[in-house]
Design an enzyme around this catalytic site. Sequence first.
Site, PDB file in Angstrom:
ATOM      1  N   ARG A 271       4.892  18.375   1.553  1.00  0.00           N
ATOM      2  CA  ARG A 271       5.644  19.502   1.014  1.00  0.00           C
ATOM      3  C   ARG A 271       4.987  20.153  -0.206  1.00  0.00           C
ATOM      4  O   ARG A 271       5.487  21.131  -0.721  1.00  0.00           O
ATOM      5  CB  ARG A 271       7.051  19.028   0.621  1.00  0.00           C
TER       6      ARG A 271
ATOM      7  N   HIS B 154       1.556   0.891   6.297  1.00  0.00           N
ATOM      8  CA  HIS B 154       2.153   1.714   7.363  1.00  0.00           C
ATOM      9  C   HIS B 154       3.440   1.106   7.936  1.00  0.00           C
ATOM     10  O   HIS B 154       4.476   1.780   7.983  1.00  0.00           O
ATOM     11  CB  HIS B 154       1.113   1.928   8.468  1.00  0.00           C
TER      12      HIS B 154
ATOM     13  N   HIS C 256      -4.036  -4.685   7.482  1.00  0.00           N
ATOM     14  CA  HIS C 256      -4.126  -3.663   8.529  1.00  0.00           C
ATOM     15  C   HIS C 256      -3.235  -4.017   9.700  1.00  0.00           C
ATOM     16  O   HIS C 256      -3.446  -5.027  10.361  1.00  0.00           O
ATOM     17  CB  HIS C 256      -5.551  -3.435   9.034  1.00  0.00           C
ATOM     18  N   ASP C 257      -2.222  -3.188   9.888  1.00  0.00           N
ATOM     19  CA  ASP C 257      -1.284  -3.365  11.006  1.00  0.00           C
ATOM     20  C   ASP C 257      -0.473  -4.651  10.930  1.00  0.00           C
ATOM     21  O   ASP C 257       0.061  -5.099  11.948  1.00  0.00           O
ATOM     22  CB  ASP C 257      -2.002  -3.261  12.362  1.00  0.00           C
TER      23      ASP C 257
ATOM     24  N   ARG D 174      -8.975   8.482  -0.731  1.00  0.00           N
ATOM     25  CA  ARG D 174     -10.098   8.920   0.108  1.00  0.00           C
ATOM     26  C   ARG D 174     -10.695  10.175  -0.517  1.00  0.00           C
ATOM     27  O   ARG D 174     -10.016  10.884  -1.268  1.00  0.00           O
ATOM     28  CB  ARG D 174      -9.621   9.158   1.531  1.00  0.00           C
TER      29      ARG D 174
ATOM     30  N   THR E 296      -7.927   6.101   9.624  1.00  0.00           N
ATOM     31  CA  THR E 296      -7.695   4.958   8.740  1.00  0.00           C
ATOM     32  C   THR E 296      -8.909   4.039   8.866  1.00  0.00           C
ATOM     33  O   THR E 296      -9.799   4.312   9.667  1.00  0.00           O
ATOM     34  CB  THR E 296      -6.372   4.252   9.123  1.00  0.00           C
TER      35      THR E 296
ATOM     36  N   HIS F  79      -5.390   3.568  -1.695  1.00  0.00           N
ATOM     37  CA  HIS F  79      -6.668   3.774  -0.999  1.00  0.00           C
ATOM     38  C   HIS F  79      -7.027   5.258  -1.093  1.00  0.00           C
ATOM     39  O   HIS F  79      -6.771   6.027  -0.164  1.00  0.00           O
ATOM     40  CB  HIS F  79      -6.511   3.328   0.463  1.00  0.00           C
TER      41      HIS F  79
ATOM     42  N   ASN G 251       0.861  -1.185   0.000  1.00  0.00           N
ATOM     43  CA  ASN G 251       0.000   0.000   0.000  1.00  0.00           C
ATOM     44  C   ASN G 251       0.903   1.244   0.000  1.00  0.00           C
ATOM     45  O   ASN G 251       1.709   1.430   0.924  1.00  0.00           O
ATOM     46  CB  ASN G 251      -0.887  -0.047   1.256  1.00  0.00           C
TER      47      ASN G 251
ATOM     48  N   GLU H  33      -8.559   0.346  -3.175  1.00  0.00           N
ATOM     49  CA  GLU H  33      -9.458   0.171  -2.035  1.00  0.00           C
ATOM     50  C   GLU H  33     -10.246   1.442  -1.781  1.00  0.00           C
ATOM     51  O   GLU H  33      -9.727   2.541  -2.014  1.00  0.00           O
ATOM     52  CB  GLU H  33      -8.662   0.001  -0.737  1.00  0.00           C
TER      53      GLU H  33
HETATM   54  N1  PXP Z   1      -6.434  -2.892   4.056  1.00  0.00           N
HETATM   55  C1  PXP Z   1      -7.280  -1.849   4.160  1.00  0.00           C
HETATM   56  C2  PXP Z   1      -8.695  -2.048   3.763  1.00  0.00           C
HETATM   57  C3  PXP Z   1      -6.831  -0.606   4.605  1.00  0.00           C
HETATM   58  O1  PXP Z   1      -7.686   0.423   4.686  1.00  0.00           O
HETATM   59  C4  PXP Z   1      -5.482  -0.442   4.934  1.00  0.00           C
HETATM   60  C5  PXP Z   1      -4.973   0.892   5.369  1.00  0.00           C
HETATM   61  O2  PXP Z   1      -5.248   1.856   4.404  1.00  0.00           O
HETATM   62  C6  PXP Z   1      -4.624  -1.562   4.817  1.00  0.00           C
HETATM   63  C7  PXP Z   1      -5.141  -2.767   4.377  1.00  0.00           C
HETATM   64  C8  PXP Z   1      -3.172  -1.476   5.131  1.00  0.00           C
HETATM   65  O3  PXP Z   1      -3.007  -1.237   6.500  1.00  0.00           O
HETATM   66  P1  PXP Z   1      -1.605  -0.791   7.040  1.00  0.00           P
HETATM   67  O4  PXP Z   1      -1.292   0.540   6.468  1.00  0.00           O
HETATM   68  O5  PXP Z   1      -1.788  -0.779   8.532  1.00  0.00           O
HETATM   69  O6  PXP Z   1      -0.596  -1.845   6.609  1.00  0.00           O
END
Ligand code: PXP
Length: 237
Positions: A18, A214, A190-191, A45, A100, A43, A7, A70
């Site tokens: 910047r 992240h 995620h995480d 937004r 997030t 992703h 991502n 996404e």
């Molecule tokens: N999957 C989805 C649906 C997310 O919204 C995100 C964060 O934008 C991620 C995966 C990736 O999560 P992370 O940035 O914590 O690795």
Amino acid sequence: MTKLSVNINKIATLRNARGGDVPNVLEAAQKIESFGAEGITVHPRPDERHIRYADVRALKPILKTEFNIEGKPIQDFKNLVLKVLPAQVTLVPDAEDAITSNSGWDTIKHKSYLQEVIEEFKSYGIRTSIFVDPQEKMIEGAAETGTDRIELYTEAFAVNYAKGEPNPAMAYTKCAKLANELGLGINAGHDLSLDNVKYFKENVPYLDEVSIGHALISEALYMGLEKTIQRYLKLLK
Ligand code: PXP
């Protein structure tokens, strides 16, 4: 084999800080692919505070691996996805004010809405995935929407793993088995990080893809993108 999709929202966030074009998002995506990643995730937004709609349009023709977009399927998002035609779209029920993603779909309450959106994306040949919490009833509901895949929301796993809780992936293991029985492909995200991804992979069967942003970009600050990506690839094989 589990594919790694990186991502790249964080690269855009750094650039946006910047106002110029450093780091260049397209160059970063190409480097990430050349270092071995098997997909690029974005992703966008509605407020475009990370990746912008224009970035998404510019990325499509230069990417060589699977492109995954996404987001919450508002009209602008749907128009973008149908124009860009990525390999995969992942539907996420983003709240307007969330920093997030912070929850999966209620696949029972929103079943007919999801069915409609999924049918439209699939009619364009785009693989669909929907973001869900690790609850069996949500997996059953997901199967009824007609989606190709689910993406398991792994925040709870990451928190429990970091706390040293016993069996932090138990709910995910059950859901993955059920999803596989119901004919769904399985993504997760995620995480996830270099600390926890090996445990997740070893304990959750049928994992098609993880999308990681992240932690991966943060780890790359110390190790560099190439080494970081190669360490993930090793842990996922
Ligand atoms: N999957 C989805 C649906 C997310 O919204 C995100 C964060 O934008 C991620 C995966 C990736 O999560 P992370 O940035 O914590 O690795």
